[in-house]
Design a protein around this motif. Structure first.
Motif, PDB file in Angstrom:
ATOM      1  N   PRO A   1      66.377 -12.884  39.391  1.00 50.05           N
ATOM      2  CA  PRO A   1      65.215 -12.970  38.501  1.00 50.05           C
ATOM      3  C   PRO A   1      64.038 -12.108  38.955  1.00 50.05           C
ATOM      4  CG  PRO A   1      66.104 -15.144  38.896  1.00 50.05           C
ATOM      5  CD  PRO A   1      66.824 -14.216  39.815  1.00 50.05           C
ATOM      6  N   PHE A   2      63.810 -11.994  40.250  1.00 50.30           N
ATOM      7  CA  PHE A   2      62.717 -11.157  40.735  1.00 50.30           C
ATOM      8  C   PHE A   2      62.981  -9.682  40.444  1.00 50.30           C
ATOM      9  CE2 PHE A   2      62.399 -14.944  43.457  1.00 50.30           C
ATOM     10  CZ  PHE A   2      61.085 -15.291  43.173  1.00 50.30           C
ATOM     11  N   VAL A   3      64.222  -9.252  40.595  1.00 51.06           N
ATOM     12  CA  VAL A   3      64.567  -7.863  40.294  1.00 51.06           C
ATOM     13  C   VAL A   3      64.416  -7.595  38.800  1.00 51.06           C
ATOM     14  CG1 VAL A   3      66.462  -6.182  40.309  1.00 51.06           C
ATOM     15  CG2 VAL A   3      66.085  -7.663  42.282  1.00 51.06           C
ATOM     16  N   LEU A   4      64.797  -8.548  37.969  1.00 52.59           N
ATOM     17  CA  LEU A   4      64.655  -8.390  36.523  1.00 52.59           C
ATOM     18  C   LEU A   4      63.194  -8.272  36.124  1.00 52.59           C
ATOM     19  CD1 LEU A   4      66.035  -8.372  33.737  1.00 52.59           C
ATOM     20  CD2 LEU A   4      65.747 -10.851  33.716  1.00 52.59           C
ATOM     21  N   ILE A   5      62.341  -9.122  36.674  1.00 55.79           N
ATOM     22  CA  ILE A   5      60.910  -9.068  36.364  1.00 55.79           C
ATOM     23  C   ILE A   5      60.307  -7.753  36.858  1.00 55.79           C
ATOM     24  CG2 ILE A   5      58.677 -10.114  36.922  1.00 55.79           C
ATOM     25  CD1 ILE A   5      60.137 -12.829  36.842  1.00 55.79           C
ATOM     26  N   ALA A   6      60.702  -7.317  38.052  1.00 56.15           N
ATOM     27  CA  ALA A   6      60.192  -6.050  38.571  1.00 56.15           C
ATOM     28  C   ALA A   6      60.614  -4.883  37.684  1.00 56.15           C
ATOM     29  CB  ALA A   6      60.677  -5.839  40.002  1.00 56.15           C
ATOM     30  N   ALA A   7      61.837  -4.900  37.183  1.00 57.08           N
ATOM     31  CA  ALA A   7      62.311  -3.823  36.317  1.00 57.08           C
ATOM     32  C   ALA A   7      61.557  -3.812  34.990  1.00 57.08           C
ATOM     33  CB  ALA A   7      63.807  -3.965  36.069  1.00 57.08           C
ATOM     34  N   LEU A   8      61.341  -4.984  34.406  1.00 55.46           N
ATOM     35  CA  LEU A   8      60.641  -5.050  33.123  1.00 55.46           C
ATOM     36  C   LEU A   8      59.184  -4.615  33.253  1.00 55.46           C
ATOM     37  CD1 LEU A   8      62.073  -8.363  31.635  1.00 55.46           C
ATOM     38  CD2 LEU A   8      62.602  -6.019  30.971  1.00 55.46           C
ATOM     39  N   THR A   9      58.501  -5.089  34.287  1.00 58.92           N
ATOM     40  CA  THR A   9      57.112  -4.686  34.464  1.00 58.92           C
ATOM     41  C   THR A   9      57.008  -3.204  34.826  1.00 58.92           C
ATOM     42  OG1 THR A   9      57.152  -5.474  36.754  1.00 58.92           O
ATOM     43  CG2 THR A   9      56.317  -6.995  35.073  1.00 58.92           C
ATOM     44  N   GLY A  10      57.985  -2.663  35.530  1.00 56.14           N
ATOM     45  CA  GLY A  10      57.991  -1.238  35.828  1.00 56.14           C
ATOM     46  C   GLY A  10      58.136  -0.394  34.575  1.00 56.14           C
ATOM     47  N   VAL A  11      58.983  -0.830  33.668  1.00 55.93           N
ATOM     48  CA  VAL A  11      59.137  -0.112  32.400  1.00 55.93           C
ATOM     49  C   VAL A  11      57.843  -0.174  31.601  1.00 55.93           C
ATOM     50  CG1 VAL A  11      60.306  -0.204  30.153  1.00 55.93           C
ATOM     51  CG2 VAL A  11      61.626  -0.338  32.255  1.00 55.93           C
ATOM     52  N   LEU A  12      57.210  -1.333  31.567  1.00 53.77           N
ATOM     53  CA  LEU A  12      55.934  -1.444  30.846  1.00 53.77           C
ATOM     54  C   LEU A  12      54.864  -0.564  31.482  1.00 53.77           C
ATOM     55  CD1 LEU A  12      55.795  -5.259  30.047  1.00 53.77           C
ATOM     56  CD2 LEU A  12      56.183  -3.371  28.468  1.00 53.77           C
ATOM     57  N   TYR A  13      54.824  -0.521  32.794  1.00 56.61           N
ATOM     58  CA  TYR A  13      53.846   0.308  33.492  1.00 56.61           C
ATOM     59  C   TYR A  13      54.096   1.788  33.220  1.00 56.61           C
ATOM     60  CZ  TYR A  13      50.991   2.186  37.267  1.00 56.61           C
ATOM     61  OH  TYR A  13      50.077   2.869  37.987  1.00 56.61           O
ATOM     62  N   ALA A  14      55.331   2.191  33.179  1.00 61.50           N
ATOM     63  CA  ALA A  14      55.659   3.589  32.926  1.00 61.50           C
ATOM     64  C   ALA A  14      55.382   3.982  31.474  1.00 61.50           C
ATOM     65  CB  ALA A  14      57.116   3.856  33.269  1.00 61.50           C
ATOM     66  N   ALA A  15      55.500   3.045  30.561  1.00 59.44           N
ATOM     67  CA  ALA A  15      55.306   3.333  29.147  1.00 59.44           C
ATOM     68  C   ALA A  15      53.873   3.100  28.684  1.00 59.44           C
ATOM     69  CB  ALA A  15      56.262   2.488  28.315  1.00 59.44           C
ATOM     70  N   THR A  16      52.970   2.725  29.573  1.00 58.26           N
ATOM     71  CA  THR A  16      51.595   2.406  29.185  1.00 58.26           C
ATOM     72  C   THR A  16      50.884   3.570  28.494  1.00 58.26           C
ATOM     73  OG1 THR A  16      51.410   0.752  30.911  1.00 58.26           O
ATOM     74  CG2 THR A  16      49.359   1.632  30.064  1.00 58.26           C
ATOM     75  N   PRO A  17      50.944   4.801  29.005  1.00 54.04           N
ATOM     76  CA  PRO A  17      50.231   5.879  28.295  1.00 54.04           C
ATOM     77  C   PRO A  17      50.718   6.080  26.857  1.00 54.04           C
ATOM     78  CG  PRO A  17      50.878   6.599  30.482  1.00 54.04           C
ATOM     79  CD  PRO A  17      51.520   5.273  30.253  1.00 54.04           C
ATOM     80  N   GLN A  18      52.013   6.014  26.636  1.00 52.53           N
ATOM     81  CA  GLN A  18      52.529   6.178  25.280  1.00 52.53           C
ATOM     82  C   GLN A  18      52.104   5.016  24.386  1.00 52.53           C
ATOM     83  OE1 GLN A  18      54.392   6.475  28.021  1.00 52.53           O
ATOM     84  NE2 GLN A  18      55.044   8.601  28.027  1.00 52.53           N
ATOM     85  N   LEU A  19      52.135   3.795  24.936  1.00 53.42           N
ATOM     86  CA  LEU A  19      51.731   2.623  24.141  1.00 53.42           C
ATOM     87  C   LEU A  19      50.244   2.678  23.805  1.00 53.42           C
ATOM     88  CD1 LEU A  19      53.723  -0.209  25.950  1.00 53.42           C
ATOM     89  CD2 LEU A  19      54.146   0.725  23.680  1.00 53.42           C
ATOM     90  N   GLU A  20      49.403   3.086  24.752  1.00 54.27           N
ATOM     91  CA  GLU A  20      47.959   3.161  24.487  1.00 54.27           C
ATOM     92  C   GLU A  20      47.651   4.212  23.441  1.00 54.27           C
ATOM     93  OE1 GLU A  20      45.998   3.745  28.207  1.00 54.27           O
ATOM     94  OE2 GLU A  20      46.025   1.616  28.699  1.00 54.27           O
ATOM     95  N   SER A  21      48.288   5.360  23.525  1.00 53.95           N
ATOM     96  CA  SER A  21      48.027   6.403  22.526  1.00 53.95           C
ATOM     97  C   SER A  21      48.505   5.965  21.146  1.00 53.95           C
ATOM     98  CB  SER A  21      48.684   7.716  22.924  1.00 53.95           C
ATOM     99  OG  SER A  21      50.090   7.585  22.904  1.00 53.95           O
TER     100      SER A  21
END
Length: 58
Positions: A34-54
């Motif tokens: 579960p910790f690895v899954l949460i880390a992967a999901l939050t990492g994807v969100l962090y990486a996609a933040t500029p595209q989501l904000e624009s």
């Protein structure tokens, strides 16, 4: 003519150190997964933040 009977062999069992290792590996996976899954999901969100904000603020 005599019938020849082949001895049957049972499959190897997980005993001793191998069984302990498999059980520890299973429980480590259940606890860490579960910790690895949460880390992967939050990492994807962090990486996609500029595209989501624009997209949101356009």
């Amino acid at each position: 003519m005599a019938t020849r009977i082949e001895p049957t062999t049972s499959p190897p069992r997980a005993t001793g150190w191998r069984g302990l290792f498999l059980r520890l590996h299973f429980y480590a996976g259940v606890l860490v997964g579960p910790f690895v899954l949460i880390a992967a999901l939050t990492g994807v969100l962090y990486a996609a933040t500029p595209q989501l904000e624009s997209w949101i603020y356009s």
